[in-house]
Design an enzyme around this catalytic site. Structure first.
Site, PDB file in Angstrom:
ATOM      1  N   CYS A 126      -9.517  -4.043 -10.350  1.00 42.49           N
ATOM      2  CA  CYS A 126      -9.141  -2.978  -9.478  1.00 42.49           C
ATOM      3  C   CYS A 126      -7.806  -2.964  -8.976  1.00 42.49           C
ATOM      4  O   CYS A 126      -7.286  -2.207  -8.421  1.00 42.49           O
ATOM      5  CB  CYS A 126     -10.172  -2.438  -8.752  1.00 42.49           C
ATOM      6  SG  CYS A 126     -10.348  -3.563  -7.125  1.00 42.49           S
ATOM      7  N   ARG A 167       2.959  -9.843  -0.786  1.00 40.08           N
ATOM      8  CA  ARG A 167       3.097  -8.503  -2.026  1.00 40.08           C
ATOM      9  C   ARG A 167       3.885  -7.416  -1.211  1.00 40.08           C
ATOM     10  O   ARG A 167       4.254  -6.624  -2.272  1.00 40.08           O
ATOM     11  CB  ARG A 167       1.575  -8.136  -2.052  1.00 40.08           C
ATOM     12  CG  ARG A 167       1.002  -7.646  -0.791  1.00 40.08           C
ATOM     13  CD  ARG A 167      -0.637  -7.218  -1.001  1.00 40.08           C
ATOM     14  NE  ARG A 167      -0.800  -5.686  -1.368  1.00 40.08           N
ATOM     15  CZ  ARG A 167      -1.989  -5.448  -1.668  1.00 40.08           C
ATOM     16  NH1 ARG A 167      -3.121  -6.085  -1.263  1.00 40.08           N
ATOM     17  NH2 ARG A 167      -2.323  -4.031  -2.147  1.00 40.08           N
ATOM     18  N   GLU A 189     -10.470 -11.439  -4.230  1.00 37.82           N
ATOM     19  CA  GLU A 189      -9.283 -11.310  -3.932  1.00 37.82           C
ATOM     20  C   GLU A 189      -8.486 -12.370  -3.498  1.00 37.82           C
ATOM     21  O   GLU A 189      -7.449 -12.540  -2.972  1.00 37.82           O
ATOM     22  CB  GLU A 189      -8.748  -9.938  -3.509  1.00 37.82           C
ATOM     23  CG  GLU A 189      -9.722  -9.582  -2.289  1.00 37.82           C
ATOM     24  CD  GLU A 189      -9.260  -8.057  -1.840  1.00 37.82           C
ATOM     25  OE1 GLU A 189      -8.439  -7.469  -2.203  1.00 37.82           O
ATOM     26  OE2 GLU A 189     -10.109  -7.542  -0.691  1.00 37.82           O
ATOM     27  N   ARG A 210     -15.164   1.115  -0.949  1.00 35.14           N
ATOM     28  CA  ARG A 210     -14.920  -0.021  -0.518  1.00 35.14           C
ATOM     29  C   ARG A 210     -14.884  -0.157   1.085  1.00 35.14           C
ATOM     30  O   ARG A 210     -14.344   1.031   1.777  1.00 35.14           O
ATOM     31  CB  ARG A 210     -13.605  -0.551  -0.906  1.00 35.14           C
ATOM     32  CG  ARG A 210     -13.059  -1.714  -0.017  1.00 35.14           C
ATOM     33  CD  ARG A 210     -11.811  -2.314  -0.631  1.00 35.14           C
ATOM     34  NE  ARG A 210     -10.741  -1.548  -0.047  1.00 35.14           N
ATOM     35  CZ  ARG A 210      -9.522  -1.667  -0.275  1.00 35.14           C
ATOM     36  NH1 ARG A 210      -9.265  -2.749  -1.141  1.00 35.14           N
ATOM     37  NH2 ARG A 210      -8.256  -1.084   0.086  1.00 35.14           N
ATOM     38  N   HIS A 246       0.840  -1.254   0.040  1.00 30.72           N
ATOM     39  CA  HIS A 246      -0.036   0.050   0.168  1.00 30.72           C
ATOM     40  C   HIS A 246       0.678   1.286   0.028  1.00 30.72           C
ATOM     41  O   HIS A 246       0.189   2.331  -0.612  1.00 30.72           O
ATOM     42  CB  HIS A 246      -0.812  -0.037   1.248  1.00 30.72           C
ATOM     43  CG  HIS A 246      -2.145  -1.111   0.881  1.00 30.72           C
ATOM     44  ND1 HIS A 246      -2.134  -2.295   1.301  1.00 30.72           N
ATOM     45  CD2 HIS A 246      -3.288  -0.748   0.064  1.00 30.72           C
ATOM     46  CE1 HIS A 246      -3.362  -2.794   0.926  1.00 30.72           C
ATOM     47  NE2 HIS A 246      -3.848  -2.087  -0.092  1.00 30.72           N
ATOM     48  N   ARG A 264     -10.331   3.491  -1.434  1.00 33.57           N
ATOM     49  CA  ARG A 264      -9.815   2.854   0.045  1.00 33.57           C
ATOM     50  C   ARG A 264     -10.167   3.417   1.237  1.00 33.57           C
ATOM     51  O   ARG A 264      -9.311   4.338   1.584  1.00 33.57           O
ATOM     52  CB  ARG A 264      -8.548   2.608  -0.327  1.00 33.57           C
ATOM     53  CG  ARG A 264      -8.022   1.571  -1.262  1.00 33.57           C
ATOM     54  CD  ARG A 264      -6.428   1.418  -1.433  1.00 33.57           C
ATOM     55  NE  ARG A 264      -6.146   0.332  -2.019  1.00 33.57           N
ATOM     56  CZ  ARG A 264      -5.720   0.220  -3.628  1.00 33.57           C
ATOM     57  NH1 ARG A 264      -5.633   1.661  -4.209  1.00 33.57           N
ATOM     58  NH2 ARG A 264      -5.482  -0.625  -4.078  1.00 33.57           N
ATOM     59  N   ASN A 277      -4.108  -7.616  -6.807  1.00 32.80           N
ATOM     60  CA  ASN A 277      -2.926  -7.342  -5.771  1.00 32.80           C
ATOM     61  C   ASN A 277      -3.028  -8.381  -4.803  1.00 32.80           C
ATOM     62  O   ASN A 277      -1.994  -9.239  -4.374  1.00 32.80           O
ATOM     63  CB  ASN A 277      -3.165  -6.048  -5.219  1.00 32.80           C
ATOM     64  CG  ASN A 277      -2.985  -4.719  -5.981  1.00 32.80           C
ATOM     65  OD1 ASN A 277      -2.667  -4.871  -7.279  1.00 32.80           O
ATOM     66  ND2 ASN A 277      -3.486  -3.641  -5.622  1.00 32.80           N
ATOM     67  N   ASP A 278      -4.034  -8.783  -4.254  1.00 31.76           N
ATOM     68  CA  ASP A 278      -4.201  -9.877  -3.460  1.00 31.76           C
ATOM     69  C   ASP A 278      -4.402 -11.144  -3.814  1.00 31.76           C
ATOM     70  O   ASP A 278      -3.995 -12.106  -3.395  1.00 31.76           O
ATOM     71  CB  ASP A 278      -5.374  -9.475  -2.147  1.00 31.76           C
ATOM     72  CG  ASP A 278      -4.902  -8.521  -1.183  1.00 31.76           C
ATOM     73  OD1 ASP A 278      -3.854  -8.711  -0.467  1.00 31.76           O
ATOM     74  OD2 ASP A 278      -5.627  -7.404  -0.839  1.00 31.76           O
TER      75      ASP A 278
END
Ligand code: PEP
Ligand code: MG
Length: 578
Positions: free
Chosen positions: A500, A463, A429, A332, A190, A297, A452-453
Site C-alpha cells: 500500500c 522520507r 513498514e 488502519r 504525507h 488513513r 513509504n516507511d
C-alpha cells in the site's frame, strides 16, 4: 522566466496565478487615539465585528454542506468573532488604554494565542489557529482590505509555501487550489500523499520557491517532471497548454477503462484497492475502479476532530461503508506522529523514530480504545479489516491484539453487535517486522507492505527530507530482498500480502512488483486507472523474468535504469512519469 527544479510528487500540469502563503503583512498604522475619539473607535470595532460575521455567514452559505469540515471551521470562527469575553476585553482596551481598534484586537487576541499555545491540550491547540484566523479577519475588515487566507480563497490559484503540513493540505479546497509547490518535502511525505489524494499537481523540495515567487506571478507546475516555471513567456505557456490538453485526453481514456478488471495479458488477476485519507474520497475511489479500500488513513479524522471521539469515527466509517457497497474497507488504526502532528502539539527530536503510530496509540489507550470500539461497532455493518501500523516486535503486536480482545469483550458485555472474525493484519513498514515475518504470520490475517516507511527505515533516509531524496530508493536491493521475504512468508502461511506504499502506483516499479508475485495493491484513487492499465499491459511471464534480472543486480540505480528501459519498451501511451 525562471525555472526551478524540485521533486515531482503529484502528477499533472497546471498553469495559474500564484497565491503566496504566509506573506501577507498586516501593518497597523496607528496605535493610540485621543480620549474624545474613544466611543467612535468602539463603534468602529463593533461594526467590524458585524461585517466579519456577515462575511463568514456568506462563506458558510456558499459552501453549504459540500465540504463539511470547512463549514465547521467557519462556524467556529463566527462564534469566536463575537465571543463576549473577547469583545469585553477589546472594548476595555480601547476605553481604558486608548488603543485604536486594530491595536486592541491584536493585543487581546495575541495574549490568548500565547496563553493557548503554551497549554498541553489538543482542543485548545486547535483554537490557536482559529484565533490567528479571526485576528486576520477582523483586522482586514478594520483596515478595509480583503485579506485572503486558504479558507477564504475564491479564485483559482496554485499555492506557493515554504511548507504545508499534512493537516493544512487536507483542508485545501480543490475548487480553488489547483496545485502547489513548496521549499521542503519528499515524495512520500504525507503532504505529497494528500496532493495525490486531491488529484492536484505538486512539486516539493524546491528550496527557495517561497521567496522567489510573489503573489500574482504566473506559475506553471509540472508535476510529472518536478519543474516550476515562474512568469513563463508566451511560447512556453502555449507549449504547456497543449501538454495540459494531452494529459486530459489520456486521463479521460484511462478513466473510461477504470472498471475493467486488472488482469495481466496472460490472465493473472490483481486486486486494486484505494488508499484514502478523507471519507469524502471514497465516492471517487469507487468511480475510478477501486475494488475496496486497502488503506484508510484514519488519523486525518482525528486531526480534524482531535478528541477521543468514538462517535465521530463510527459515523465516518459507516458512511464510507455505505458508499463501498460490498467492497471491503481496511481501517488502519491511528498513525499519528512522524510528519503528522499528534494534535497535542508535542514536538520530538526525531519524530519518525519516536512515539509515532502504534507506539502513540499504546501510550494513549483512551484514544485508541475509542477508535477500536468505533471499528468493531461498524464491523456489524459490512466487510471490515483492521490494519495495525508500524508494529516492530512481537510483544508490541501481542499487546495490541490483547487490547483488541478487551475492546471486543467490552462490546459483548454491552450487548453491542460486532463481527468476531474481523481480519486483523499488520503493515510491514519497519524492517524488523519483515525480518521476523514468519513469527508474525501465525498471529495475523494479512500483511500490507508500507513501502513509504519501509524504505525510510531500511535505508535510514527521511522520507520528507529533500536533501536526501536521491538516496530514497524503493528498488535498493535490500528493499527487494525484504519484499521477496514477505511475499514468500505470506505464501507459506497462506495469508494475503498487499503493497500500500506509493511504490505500487509508480508505473516503473509496478511490473517488478507483479514479477515478484504481488497480487494485491492499494494506491491513491486518482492513480487507479493508470495502475490498472499498466497491469493490463504486462505479461506475467515477462515481468517474472524482469524481476529475476533485477534481483541479480547489486545497484539500485542500475535497477531503476533497467526498469525505465522496460517501461519505455512495454508501456506506451501513458503519461510519461519516468
Ligand atoms: C507506508 O508507510 O508505506 C504507508 C502506506 O503508510 P503511510 O504513508 O501513511 O506512512
Ligand atoms: Mg507508513
Amino acid at each position: 522566466m525562471e525555472l526551478k527544479k524540485g521533486i515531482p510528487v503529484s502528477p499533472g500540469i497546471v498553469i495559474r496565478e500564484a497565491f503566496a502563503l504566509d506573506t501577507e503583512d498586516l501593518r497597523i498604522p496607528q496605535r493610540f487615539i485621543e480620549k474624545s475619539q474613544v466611543e467612535d473607535e468602539v463603534e468602529r470595532y463593533e461594526q467590524a465585528v458585524v461585517l466579519a460575521q456577515k462575511s463568514l455567514d456568506k462563506d458558510i452559505e456558499s459552501l453549504g454542506t459540500k465540504i463539511k469540515i470547512h463549514t465547521q471551521i467557519l462556524e467556529i470562527h463566527r462564534d469566536l468573532v463575537a465571543d463576549p469575553v473577547l469583545r469585553k476585553e477589546i472594548i476595555a482596551a480601547i476605553r481604558d488604554k486608548h488603543y485604536t481598534a486594530e491595536h486592541a484586537v491584536s493585543r487581546v487576541l495575541n495574549r490568548y494565542i500565547k496563553k493557548f499555545a503554551a497549554m498541553d491540550s489538543p482542543i485548545i491547540a486547535e483554537r490557536v489557529h482559529d484565533l490567528f484566523d479571526i485576528e486576520k479577519l477582523i483586522l482586514s475588515t478594520l483596515l478595509g482590505k480583503k485579506i485572503e487566507t486558504l479558507n477564504t480563497l475564491e479564485r483559482e490559484v496554485v499555492v506557493i509555501a515554504h511548507n504545508l503540513t499534512p493537516a493544512q493540505t487536507a483542508k485545501l479546497d480543490p475548487r480553488w487550489v489547483h496545485g502547489f509547490a513548496t521549499d521542503v518535502g519528499g515524495k512520500t511525505s504525507h503532504t505529497a500523499i494528500m496532493a495525490r489524494a486531491l488529484g492536484i499537481p505538486a512539486v516539493v523540495g524546491l528550496d527557495d520557491i517561497s521567496t522567489t515567487v510573489v503573489g500574482g506571478d504566473l506559475v506553471i507546475i509540472d508535476g510529472f517532471r518536478g519543474i516550476v516555471l515562474i512568469n513563463p513567456d508566451e511560447r512556453t505557456v502555449k507549449e504547456y497548454q497543449s501538454k495540459v490538453e494531452e494529459t486530459a485526453r489520456v486521463t479521460r481514456r484511462l478513466r473510461k477503462q477504470a472498471s475493467l478488471p486488472a488482469e495481466t495479458i496472460d490472465g493473472h488477476a490483481l486486486q486494486v484497492h484505494a488508499n484514502i485519507e478523507l471519507p469524502q474520497e471514497v465516492h471517487s475511489a469507487v468511480e475510478l475502479g477501486a475494488e475496496g479500500i486497502g488503506l484508510f488513513r484514519t488519523e486525518f479524522i482525528h486531526l480534524q476532530t482531535p478528541r477521543n471521539n468514538e462517535e465521530v469515527h463510527f459515523q465516518h466509517y459507516r458512511n464510507v461503508l455505505r458508499e463501498l457497497g460490498n467492497r471491503p474497507l481496511t481501517l488502519r488504526t491511528l498513525d499519528l506522529g512522524g510528519d503528522k502532528d499528534d494534535g497535542l502539539g508535542l514536538v520530538e527530536e526525531n519524530p519518525f523514530l519516536g512515539c509515532r503510530s502504534i507506539r502513540w496509540c499504546l501510550e494513549h489507550p483512551d484514544v485508541f480504545r475509542a477508535q477500536l470500539r468505533a471499528i468493531y461497532r461498524v464491523s456489524a455493518l459490512g466487510q471490515i479489516r483492521v490494519m495495525l501500523p508500524m508494529i516492530s516486535s512481537i510483544p508490541e503486536l501481542d499487546r495490541t491484539l490483547m487490547l483488541i480482545e478487551e475492546v471486543k469483550e467490552e462490546l459483548r458485555e454491552e450487548n453491542i453487535p460486532f463481527d468476531d472474525d474481523v481480519p486483523v493484519g499488520v503493515m510491514i513498514e519497519v524492517p524488523s517486522l519483515a525480518v521476523i515475518a514468519d513469527l508474525v504470520a501465525p498471529r495475523v490475517s494479512f500483511f500490507s507492505v508500507g513501502t513509504n516507511d519501509l524504505v525510510q527505515y531500511t535505508l535510514a533516509v527521511d522520507r520528507g527530507n529533500e536533501r536526501v531524496a536521491e538516496l530514497y530508493d524503493p528498488v535498493h536491493p535490500a528493499i527487494l530482498r525484504l519484499l521477496v521475504r514477505v511475499l514468500e512468508v505470506g505464501d507459506e502461511h497462506g495469508i494475503r500480502v498487499s503493497v500500500c506504499g506509493e511504490m505500487a502506483s509508480e508505473p516503473i516499479y509496478l511490473p517488478l512488483l507483479i514479477g515478484l508475485g504481488l497480487r494485491e495493491l492499494s494506491v491513491s484513487p486518482q492513480l487507479i486507472p493508470e495502475v490498472k492499465q499498466v497491469i493490463r499491459l504486462v505479461r506475467d511471464f515477462d515481468v517474472q523474468e524482469l524481476a529475476h534480472r533485477c534481483l541479480d543486480m547489486s545497484d539500485g540505480f542500475a535497477i531503476t535504469r533497467e526498469l525505465r528501459r522496460w517501461a519505455h519498451d512495454h508501456l506506451p501511451d501513458l503519461p510519461r512519469r519516468w
